[in-house]
Design an enzyme around this catalytic site. Structure first.
Site, PDB file in Angstrom:
ATOM      1  N   LYS A 130      29.171 -14.782   9.626  1.00  0.00           N
ATOM      2  CA  LYS A 130      29.068 -15.482   8.269  1.00  0.00           C
ATOM      3  C   LYS A 130      28.464 -14.566   7.213  1.00  0.00           C
ATOM      4  CE  LYS A 130      29.525 -19.951  10.528  1.00  0.00           C
ATOM      5  NZ  LYS A 130      28.942 -21.454  10.739  1.00  0.00           N
ATOM      6  N   TYR A 155      38.331 -24.510   7.983  1.00  0.00           N
ATOM      7  CA  TYR A 155      37.466 -25.667   8.151  1.00  0.00           C
ATOM      8  C   TYR A 155      38.229 -26.824   7.859  1.00  0.00           C
ATOM      9  CZ  TYR A 155      33.238 -23.058   9.300  1.00  0.00           C
ATOM     10  OH  TYR A 155      32.274 -22.147   9.820  1.00  0.00           O
ATOM     11  N   PHE A 190      29.288 -32.841   4.707  1.00  0.00           N
ATOM     12  CA  PHE A 190      28.615 -31.141   4.315  1.00  0.00           C
ATOM     13  C   PHE A 190      29.847 -30.200   4.121  1.00  0.00           C
ATOM     14  CE2 PHE A 190      28.960 -32.209   8.928  1.00  0.00           C
ATOM     15  CZ  PHE A 190      29.720 -30.908   9.256  1.00  0.00           C
ATOM     16  N   ARG A 194      31.155 -19.328  23.065  1.00  0.00           N
ATOM     17  CA  ARG A 194      30.256 -20.158  22.486  1.00  0.00           C
ATOM     18  C   ARG A 194      28.894 -20.288  23.029  1.00  0.00           C
ATOM     19  NH1 ARG A 194      32.194 -23.590  17.995  1.00  0.00           N
ATOM     20  NH2 ARG A 194      31.076 -25.346  19.331  1.00  0.00           N
ATOM     21  N   THR A 215      25.365 -25.439  17.779  1.00  0.00           N
ATOM     22  CA  THR A 215      25.579 -25.505  16.429  1.00  0.00           C
ATOM     23  C   THR A 215      24.394 -25.572  15.594  1.00  0.00           C
ATOM     24  OG1 THR A 215      27.680 -26.637  16.743  1.00  0.00           O
ATOM     25  CG2 THR A 215      26.924 -26.601  14.632  1.00  0.00           C
ATOM     26  N   ARG A 264      22.288 -17.808  17.825  1.00  0.00           N
ATOM     27  CA  ARG A 264      21.872 -18.778  16.923  1.00  0.00           C
ATOM     28  C   ARG A 264      20.301 -19.089  17.347  1.00  0.00           C
ATOM     29  NH1 ARG A 264      27.027 -22.571  16.697  1.00  0.00           N
ATOM     30  NH2 ARG A 264      28.253 -21.678  14.828  1.00  0.00           N
ATOM     31  N   ASN A 287      23.860 -20.640  10.054  1.00  0.00           N
ATOM     32  CA  ASN A 287      23.724 -20.192  11.423  1.00  0.00           C
ATOM     33  C   ASN A 287      24.418 -19.165  11.774  1.00  0.00           C
ATOM     34  OD1 ASN A 287      26.341 -21.229  11.461  1.00  0.00           O
ATOM     35  ND2 ASN A 287      26.013 -23.111  12.768  1.00  0.00           N
ATOM     36  N   HIS A 295      30.391 -17.762  13.585  1.00  0.00           N
ATOM     37  CA  HIS A 295      31.522 -18.772  14.038  1.00  0.00           C
ATOM     38  C   HIS A 295      32.341 -18.492  15.070  1.00  0.00           C
ATOM     39  CE1 HIS A 295      35.230 -21.371  13.787  1.00  0.00           C
ATOM     40  NE2 HIS A 295      35.688 -20.340  14.274  1.00  0.00           N
ATOM     41  N   GLU A 322      43.380 -20.016  14.341  1.00  0.00           N
ATOM     42  CA  GLU A 322      42.402 -19.170  13.532  1.00  0.00           C
ATOM     43  C   GLU A 322      42.786 -17.844  13.610  1.00  0.00           C
ATOM     44  OE1 GLU A 322      38.558 -22.445  14.470  1.00  0.00           O
ATOM     45  OE2 GLU A 322      38.505 -20.464  15.380  1.00  0.00           O
TER      46      GLU A 322
HETATM   47  P1  DAT Z   1      30.411 -24.900  15.357  1.00  0.00           P
HETATM   48  O1  DAT Z   1      30.228 -23.893  14.099  1.00  0.00           O
HETATM   49  O2  DAT Z   1      29.254 -24.896  16.432  1.00  0.00           O
HETATM   50  O3  DAT Z   1      31.747 -24.878  15.975  1.00  0.00           O
HETATM   51  P2  DAT Z   1      31.232 -27.234  13.766  1.00  0.00           P
HETATM   52  O4  DAT Z   1      32.572 -26.546  13.957  1.00  0.00           O
HETATM   53  O5  DAT Z   1      30.968 -28.821  14.422  1.00  0.00           O
HETATM   54  O6  DAT Z   1      30.294 -26.240  14.683  1.00  0.00           O
HETATM   55  O7  DAT Z   1      30.739 -27.148  12.272  1.00  0.00           O
HETATM   56  C1  DAT Z   1      31.168 -26.083  11.600  1.00  0.00           C
HETATM   57  C2  DAT Z   1      29.819 -25.643  10.677  1.00  0.00           C
HETATM   58  O8  DAT Z   1      29.731 -26.651   9.818  1.00  0.00           O
HETATM   59  C3  DAT Z   1      28.793 -25.262  11.447  1.00  0.00           C
HETATM   60  O9  DAT Z   1      28.718 -24.103  12.171  1.00  0.00           O
HETATM   61  C4  DAT Z   1      27.705 -25.648  10.675  1.00  0.00           C
HETATM   62  C5  DAT Z   1      28.204 -26.715   9.604  1.00  0.00           C
HETATM   63  N1  DAT Z   1      27.834 -28.038  10.122  1.00  0.00           N
HETATM   64  C6  DAT Z   1      28.304 -28.682  11.397  1.00  0.00           C
HETATM   65  N2  DAT Z   1      27.545 -30.011  11.348  1.00  0.00           N
HETATM   66  C7  DAT Z   1      26.824 -29.871  10.498  1.00  0.00           C
HETATM   67  C8  DAT Z   1      25.913 -30.946   9.945  1.00  0.00           C
HETATM   68  N3  DAT Z   1      25.633 -31.977  10.495  1.00  0.00           N
HETATM   69  N4  DAT Z   1      25.142 -30.698   8.835  1.00  0.00           N
HETATM   70  C9  DAT Z   1      25.383 -29.577   7.916  1.00  0.00           C
HETATM   71  N5  DAT Z   1      26.184 -28.614   8.526  1.00  0.00           N
HETATM   72  C10 DAT Z   1      26.964 -28.780   9.330  1.00  0.00           C
HETATM   73 MG    MG Z   2      33.552 -25.404  15.100  1.00  0.00          MG
END
Ligand code: DAT
Ligand code: MG
Length: 148
Positions: free
Chosen positions: A9, A49, A57, A85, A91, A102, A112, A115, A126
Site C-alpha cells: 500500500k 474493495y 471506513f 496471509r 488486519t 504488519r 497497515n 494487502h 483481484e
Molecule cells: P485485510 O486487509 O486484512 O484483508 P479487510 O479485507 O477486512 O482486511 O479490510 C480491508 C482493509 O480495510 C484493511 O486492510 C484495513 C481496512 N479496515 C478493515 N477493518 C477496518 C476497521 N474496522 N476500521 C478501519 N479500517 C479497517
Molecule cells: Mg481483505
C-alpha cells in the site's frame, strides 16, 4: 499452482518497505509472477474493495489506497493464499504477531502497509482486475530445491 494478489500500500512504498516485503515472499520460496508500480484512481480502488463498500471506513480506505503509488504483485506457490496471509499478519496491527509484516511494521489499522487476497477465488478476481494484460509465464529453476 495456487496464486495470490499482494499489494504494498502507499504507506509501505513511502516508508521504504518494498524491498523488505518482496524479500520475505522471495525467501519463503514463493515465485513472483507479476509486478507493477502504479497509482490507481478512485473507481478502480472502489472496485478492488467493492465487498467493503457498506463499511463506515470505506471512503477513508479508498482515499488511502489512491494517495500514492502501490506495488501490485502476483505470487505463486503451494498454499500461497493462506501462507501469504500469515506472513502479512492480522488486519489490525495491534493484534498482528511480531514477525509478521504488519506486526513488525505497522501500528494503525488504516496504515497497515500491505494487502493480500483472503481466498483463492478472491485472489483470482483481484489478479484479473489488476493484471488484465496477464502475467509472466516462467518456472523458477529452484523449484526442485523448494518442493519435494
Ligand atoms: P485485510 O486487509 O486484512 O484483508 P479487510 O479485507 O477486512 O482486511 O479490510 C480491508 C482493509 O480495510 C484493511 O486492510 C484495513 C481496512 N479496515 C478493515 N477493518 C477496518 C476497521 N474496522 N476500521 C478501519 N479500517 C479497517
Ligand atoms: Mg481483505
Amino acid at each position: 499452482m495456487e496464486q495470490t494478489f499482494i499489494m504494498i500500500k502507499p504507506d509501505g512504498v513511502q516508508r521504504g518497505l518494498v524491498g523488505e516485503i518482496i524479500g520475505r515472499f522471495e525467501k519463503k520460496g514463493f515465485t513472483l509472477k507479476g509486478l507493477k508500480f502504479i497509482t490507481v484512481d478512485r473507481p478502480f480502488a472502489e472496485k478492488h474493495y467493492a465487498d467493503l463498500s457498506a463499511k463506515p471506513f470505506f471512503s477513508k480506505l479508498v482515499e488511502y489506497i489512491i494517495s500514492g503509488p502501490v506495488v501490485a504483485m502476483v505470487w505463486e506457490g503451494k498454499n500461497v493464499v493462506a501462507t501469504g496471509r500469515k506472513i502479512i499478519g492480522a488486519t489490525n496491527p495491534a493484534e498482528s504477531a511480531p514477525g509478521t509484516i504488519r506486526g513488525d511494521y505497522a501500528i494503525d489499522i488504516g496504515r497497515n502497509v500491505i494487502h493480500g487476497s483472503d481466498a483463492v477465488e478472491s485472489g483470482r478476481k483481484e489478479i484479473a482486475l489488476w493484471f488484465p494484460e496477464g502475467i509472466a509465464e516462467w518456472r523458477s529453476s529452484l523449484h526442485s530445491w523448494i518442493y519435494e
